[in-house]
Design an enzyme around this catalytic site. Structure first.
Site, short mmCIF file in Angstrom:
data_model
loop_
_atom_site.label_atom_id
_atom_site.label_comp_id
_atom_site.label_asym_id
_atom_site.label_seq_id
_atom_site.Cartn_x
_atom_site.Cartn_y
_atom_site.Cartn_z
N HIS A 160 0.27 -1.59 0.03
CA HIS A 160 0.28 0.04 0.23
C HIS A 160 0.87 1.07 0.14
CE1 HIS A 160 -0.02 -0.19 4.62
NE2 HIS A 160 0.59 0.70 4.43
N ASP A 190 0.52 -7.47 1.45
CA ASP A 190 0.42 -6.60 1.29
C ASP A 190 2.10 -6.59 1.50
OD1 ASP A 190 0.23 -3.49 2.03
OD2 ASP A 190 -0.45 -3.58 3.66
N SER A 264 4.67 2.60 8.33
CA SER A 264 4.28 1.88 7.18
C SER A 264 5.69 0.99 6.19
CB SER A 264 3.40 1.78 5.72
OG SER A 264 1.85 2.12 7.09
#
Length: 508
Positions: A160, A190, A264
């Site tokens: 993402h 992911d 992230s």
């Protein structure tokens, strides 16, 4: 220890004289051991002694308080560098080796700008001399990443973070900024793999995430809110978290190490500086960190990354069983005393699950000796296995334990390389499939895994697409697709079913 005798009897002058003599002795024999004797005397004897005059009691209290203040060591605000010659523990040496392998990931994506409807009218544009090209605007995002292979320049981050990015740049702790190329990504887990060209990189070694235990200390490194190479620490709060709805395959490490937007894709490391997970999500009811963060375990990351590096995408095997969690209600209905496991709900005919002997109602308790806690746990264990992998299942059926052997099947075994049909399909696996709808079976052509950036990718095809029409010709078999592309000299238009929606792909 000093003691006082005769404090409860005799006249006042004798007691007062004894008290003065005792205080003199205490001052001469200053010792930390006498603190408790003094405080006990102060509380229970001296101040409460009726034989003492008020002046004596006040003098006694003043002397005792002064003595305590002078002899008690002051509390230090800063910890010493060493205690008894041994240095205090610090994360600094480990971080000095690990932080150079952590990068800040920034992306730029061009998005078509929204225009007023009048601007879409060619006459209006021509009358006011407005350029006819589509206006674009840039969207930027920020995340983190970690180098796992210094020789090949391989960097891991989240899907993402780099999704739909036109430009990807990574920044190292020494200030170097390099352009990165997307090797491939997997939305279901992911995970994305990047590559940079550089000879001077530092890799973070990978640990066995299955060896983690709840309570182990971990450190998160990343760029929260753009603050590059921020370090936070915590512990492993839980393992094998599933059912969060964040990703298709979930078996998260939960940690209370502070993770925020921008973390992230960054690493979660142990105290040896080894990678145990990739930070990916937080639970934030109020929008900020509340001490509940999630990381993808390294063992899952290794499986996915190796396939991306080999094929450009993840090729998952087929098992052919639908599962659900073992709830207390199901356990009670089956009259079993079991609280963890995955219940087999459905079994596809002629699938590896059917050939292994699985039946609806079976409860899978372990795979290859590793306990299965839930349906999500089983899905993650089996769903990431490569085709051809042999597994051993331990199940519970009618109250008896059994062991079954299964082989993961390649769902694309009969697919062909797209370039054998047309150069327009190069980089994709194409095969025939059956579409079931309203009790009818229809032959269709299905797109399998494909390489990002390949001609098939640039023509708009994606994995899982069902091609029902190409160049305005109906497609039911591979021969139909080959003839439609060869007669037109390429792929100019196509109708595909994607996520049960009919899409029209056209080439301009």
């Amino acid at each position: 220890m000093l003691t006082i005798n005769g404090m409860q009897s005799g006249n006042s002058s004798r007691i007062n004289g004894s008290l003065v003599a005792w205080i003199d002795a205490l001052m001469e024999n200053n010792n930390r051991r006498h603190h408790w004797t003094l405080m006990s005397l102060l509380q229970h004897r001296v101040l409460a002694a009726s034989a003492f005059t008020p002046k004596v009691r006040t003098l006694c209290a003043t002397l005792l308080a002064t003595w305590l203040a002078l002899t008690t060591p002051l509390a230090l605000a800063v910890l010493p560098a060493a205690v008894d010659g041994d240095p205090l523990p610090s994360l600094a040496p480990m971080l000095a080796k690990t932080v150079p392998g952590v990068v800040n990931v920034s992306t730029v994506t061009e998005i078509a700008a929204t225009e007023h409807p009048l601007l879409r009218d060619p006459f209006f544009r021509r009358f006011f001399d407005i350029p006819g090209h589509q206006r674009n605007r840039e969207s930027q995002s920020l995340g983190s990443g970690v180098v796992i292979d210094a020789e090949r320049g391989i960097i891991l981050t989240n899907h993402h973070v780099v999704r739909a990015a036109d430009t990807i740049r990574v920044t190292f702790d020494d200030g170097r900024r390099l352009d990165a190329k997307l090797v491939g990504s997997d939305p279901e887990t992911d995970i994305a793999v990047l590559r940079v060209d550089s000879d001077d990189l530092t890799a973070v070694p990978l640990a066995d995430s299955d060896a983690l235990q709840v309570g182990d200390f971990v450190v998160a490194i990343g760029s929260p809110f753009g603050l590059a190479h921020t370090v936070t620490s915590g512990i492993v709060s839980a393992l094998g978290r599933t059912g969060l709805g964040i990703e298709g395959y979930e078996s998260f490490i939960q940690t209370d190490a502070s993770i925020n937007p921008g973390n992230s894709g960054g690493p979660l490391v142990n105290l040896r500086g080894e990678l145990v997970g990739i930070n990916t999500a937080i639970l934030a009811p109020g929008g900020g960190n509340v001490g509940i963060g999630f990381a993808i375990p390294t063992n899952m990351v290794k499986t996915v990354a190796s396939q991306i590096l080999e094929h450009g995408s993840v090729r998952r095997g087929l098992f052919g069983a639908g599962v659900q969690d073992l709830t207390p209600e199901i356990a009670s209905a089956l009259d079993i005393e079991l609280f963890r496991g995955a219940v087999i709900a459905t079994v596809q005919p002629d699938s590896p699950a059917a050939e292994a002997g699985l039946k609806p109602g079976d409860i899978v308790t372990s795979v290859d000796g590793r306990l299965i806690a839930s349906a999500g746990d089983l899905r993650s264990r089996v769903g990431l296995l490569r085709p051809g992998t042999e597994i051993e299942l331990e199940i519970l059926r009618n109250g008896k334990r059994r062991r079954l052997q299964a082989v993961i099947e390649d769902p694309y075994a009969d697919f062909v390389h797209g370039e054998t049909l047309s150069p327009a399909l190069e980089g994709a696996l194409i095969g025939e499939a059956i579409r079931r709808s309203n009790r009818t079976r229809t032959g269709v052509v299905m797109v399998g895994p494909l390489r990002p950036g390949s001609p098939a990718w640039q023509n708009g095809l994606r994995e899982g697409d069902l091609i029902v029409q190409a160049n305005r010709r109906a497609i039911a078999r591979l021969d139909d697709l080959a003839q439609a592309l060869q007669s037109a000299g390429g792929l100019y238009s196509a109708q595909v079913l994607r996520d049960d929606q009919l899409l029209l792909l056209s080439r301009r």
